[in-house]
Design an enzyme around this catalytic site. Structure first.
Site, PDB file in Angstrom:
ATOM      1  N   ASP A  39       0.838  -1.196   0.000  1.00 45.83           N
ATOM      2  CA  ASP A  39       0.000   0.000   0.000  1.00 45.83           C
ATOM      3  C   ASP A  39       0.877   1.252   0.000  1.00 45.83           C
ATOM      4  O   ASP A  39       2.066   1.193   0.296  1.00 45.83           O
ATOM      5  CB  ASP A  39      -0.901  -0.003   1.243  1.00 45.83           C
ATOM      6  CG  ASP A  39      -2.042  -1.001   1.094  1.00 45.83           C
ATOM      7  OD1 ASP A  39      -2.279  -1.466  -0.035  1.00 45.83           O
ATOM      8  OD2 ASP A  39      -2.684  -1.310   2.113  1.00 45.83           O
ATOM      9  N   LYS A  61      -4.229   2.866  -3.158  1.00 45.63           N
ATOM     10  CA  LYS A  61      -5.361   3.538  -3.795  1.00 45.63           C
ATOM     11  C   LYS A  61      -4.958   4.819  -4.523  1.00 45.63           C
ATOM     12  O   LYS A  61      -5.609   5.272  -5.429  1.00 45.63           O
ATOM     13  CB  LYS A  61      -6.444   3.860  -2.753  1.00 45.63           C
ATOM     14  CG  LYS A  61      -7.072   2.618  -2.167  1.00 45.63           C
ATOM     15  CD  LYS A  61      -7.972   1.932  -3.174  1.00 45.63           C
ATOM     16  CE  LYS A  61      -8.341   0.537  -2.762  1.00 45.63           C
ATOM     17  NZ  LYS A  61      -7.239  -0.438  -2.682  1.00 45.63           N
ATOM     18  N   MET A 172      -7.911   8.302   9.759  1.00 44.53           N
ATOM     19  CA  MET A 172      -8.349   9.090   8.600  1.00 44.53           C
ATOM     20  C   MET A 172      -9.243  10.257   9.022  1.00 44.53           C
ATOM     21  O   MET A 172     -10.374  10.385   8.537  1.00 44.53           O
ATOM     22  CB  MET A 172      -9.085   8.175   7.597  1.00 44.53           C
ATOM     23  CG  MET A 172      -8.190   7.065   7.080  1.00 44.53           C
ATOM     24  SD  MET A 172      -9.082   5.686   6.317  1.00 44.53           S
ATOM     25  CE  MET A 172      -9.478   4.666   7.719  1.00 44.53           C
TER      26      MET A 172
HETATM   27  C1  LIG Z   1      -6.217   2.949   5.472  1.00 45.43           C
HETATM   28  S1  LIG Z   1      -5.817   3.318   7.135  1.00 45.43           S
HETATM   29  C2  LIG Z   1      -4.687   2.012   7.486  1.00 45.43           C
HETATM   30  C3  LIG Z   1      -4.478   1.822   8.968  1.00 45.43           C
HETATM   31  C4  LIG Z   1      -3.382   0.800   9.265  1.00 45.43           C
HETATM   32  N1  LIG Z   1      -3.788  -0.521   8.840  1.00 45.43           N
HETATM   33  C5  LIG Z   1      -2.993   0.790  10.741  1.00 45.43           C
HETATM   34  O1  LIG Z   1      -3.250  -0.224  11.403  1.00 45.43           O
HETATM   35  O2  LIG Z   1      -2.424   1.794  11.202  1.00 45.43           O
HETATM   36  C6  LIG Z   1      -4.755   4.711   6.912  1.00 45.43           C
HETATM   37  C7  LIG Z   1      -4.832   5.633   8.118  1.00 45.43           C
HETATM   38  O3  LIG Z   1      -4.057   5.123   9.201  1.00 45.43           O
HETATM   39  C8  LIG Z   1      -3.494   6.190   9.924  1.00 45.43           C
HETATM   40  N2  LIG Z   1      -2.029   6.086   9.855  1.00 45.43           N
HETATM   41  C9  LIG Z   1      -1.312   5.142   9.210  1.00 45.43           C
HETATM   42  N3  LIG Z   1       0.004   5.337   9.412  1.00 45.43           N
HETATM   43  C10 LIG Z   1       0.117   6.421  10.199  1.00 45.43           C
HETATM   44  C11 LIG Z   1       1.219   7.113  10.777  1.00 45.43           C
HETATM   45  N4  LIG Z   1       2.486   6.723  10.580  1.00 45.43           N
HETATM   46  N5  LIG Z   1       0.949   8.198  11.542  1.00 45.43           N
HETATM   47  C12 LIG Z   1      -0.313   8.599  11.771  1.00 45.43           C
HETATM   48  N6  LIG Z   1      -1.384   7.979  11.266  1.00 45.43           N
HETATM   49  C13 LIG Z   1      -1.180   6.906  10.498  1.00 45.43           C
HETATM   50  C14 LIG Z   1      -3.996   7.476   9.267  1.00 45.43           C
HETATM   51  O4  LIG Z   1      -5.186   7.855   9.923  1.00 45.43           O
HETATM   52  C15 LIG Z   1      -4.261   7.006   7.868  1.00 45.43           C
HETATM   53  O5  LIG Z   1      -5.177   7.853   7.195  1.00 45.43           O
END
Ligand SMILES: C[S@@+](CC[C@H](N)C(=O)[O-])C[C@H]1O[C@@H](n2cnc3c(N)ncnc32)[C@H](O)[C@@H]1O
Length: 251
Positions: A39, A61, A172
């Site tokens: 991803d 995406k 998100m």
């Molecule tokens: C599609 S979701 C995937 C979540 C992922 N599977 C997880 O467990 O963190 C994507 C969202 O995860 C959060 N996210 C992922 N990595 C991040 C990071 N390093 N710092 C802050 N938020 C993060 C944000 O809200 C982002 O929009």
């Protein structure tokens, strides 16, 4: 360490970005896999662990010119496994949270492709850890609620009514913090409840901003990816300091 098996799909959590936060199993599979489908949010540092002969494809995406549908990703994974490749399906954070893993698992089960799930450190845990905060607290935060801000962006109201005595991790969150504030207040959350926005948790560019529900509307949007933690026990003296410094810069 168990080796990657040909013909198997591994749904692997890449964690928040820092490769030191990968599990040993995840790091080992990334090194060994013959194909990696990843991803957008998987960090470059994590991808650098891939073996020199592995083929890598961004199926995120927002991947450049061409959007790949979930059905195409499912078929790609299945096709590669049938050809005898060891496939790592690499997702940021934990693969089972907001990563469409359910659809991929269903597709693999339907055609009998063996798979294994390797957990990762989710954004909420990385954000709380780097901010020095506990997500539960026996003094009054006995639950942790994972929520997605997608509702807010689609104009649908977020339901925070059932989240009393909890810390909410809002993935998100988008940029419209005012509507999140309105939904929280409408659902009875006290206006002085601490909120912590963490952008790019565990990356060198991480930014942490502490505020309250009342002041959410005056916070400038932080760079993506970001997560919003909301809860009665999310305050720490050093976080207030960061906020004051940021406010000084802003004015
Ligand atoms: C599609 S979701 C995937 C979540 C992922 N599977 C997880 O467990 O963190 C994507 C969202 O995860 C959060 N996210 C992922 N990595 C991040 C990071 N390093 N710092 C802050 N938020 C993060 C944000 O809200 C982002 O929009």
């Amino acid at each position: 360490m168990r080796a990657a098996t040909r013909g198997t799909v591994y749904l692997v959590g890449a964690g928040p970005g820092d490769p030191d936060l990968l599990t040993r199993r995840a790091a080992c599979l990334i090194e060994q896999a013959s194909c990696i489908l990843h991803d957008d949010l998987v960090s470059a540092e994590v991808l650098q662990l891939a073996g020199p002969s592995s083929s890598m494809l961004n199926v995120g995406k927002r991947c450049g010119h061409k959007a790949i549908t979930q059905e195409q990703i499912n078929q790609l994974m299945i096709g590669l496994a049938v050809q005898g490749e060891s496939v790592v399906r690499l997702k940021s954070g934990d693969p089972l949270l907001y990563g469409r893993a359910g659809e991929e698992i269903d597709a693999l089960r339907r055609v009998g492709i063996p798979f294994e799930i390797i957990p990762g450190i989710t954004a909420a845990f990385a954000a709380a850890a780097t901010a020095g905060l506990s997500l539960t607290d026996r003094r009054g935060a006995s639950r942790l609620v994972f929520a997605s801000g997608h509702h807010c962006r689609e104009g649908r109201r977020q339901n925070f009514a059932q989240t009393g005595n909890a810390t909410v991790a809002l993935y998100m969150p988008g940029k419209d913090y005012s509507s999140i504030r309105s939904d929280l207040l409408r659902d009875g959350w006290p206006a002085d409840t601490p909120c912590v926005l963490v952008s790019c948790a565990s990356w060198k560019s991480q930014v942490t901003h502490a505020t309250s529900i009342a002041n959410l509307c005056s916070v400038s949007p932080l760079p993506a990816p970001s997560i919003l933690l909301i809860g009665p026990f999310l305050s720490a003296p050093e976080l207030s300091q960061v906020t004051e410094e940021m406010d000084e810069v802003a004015h």
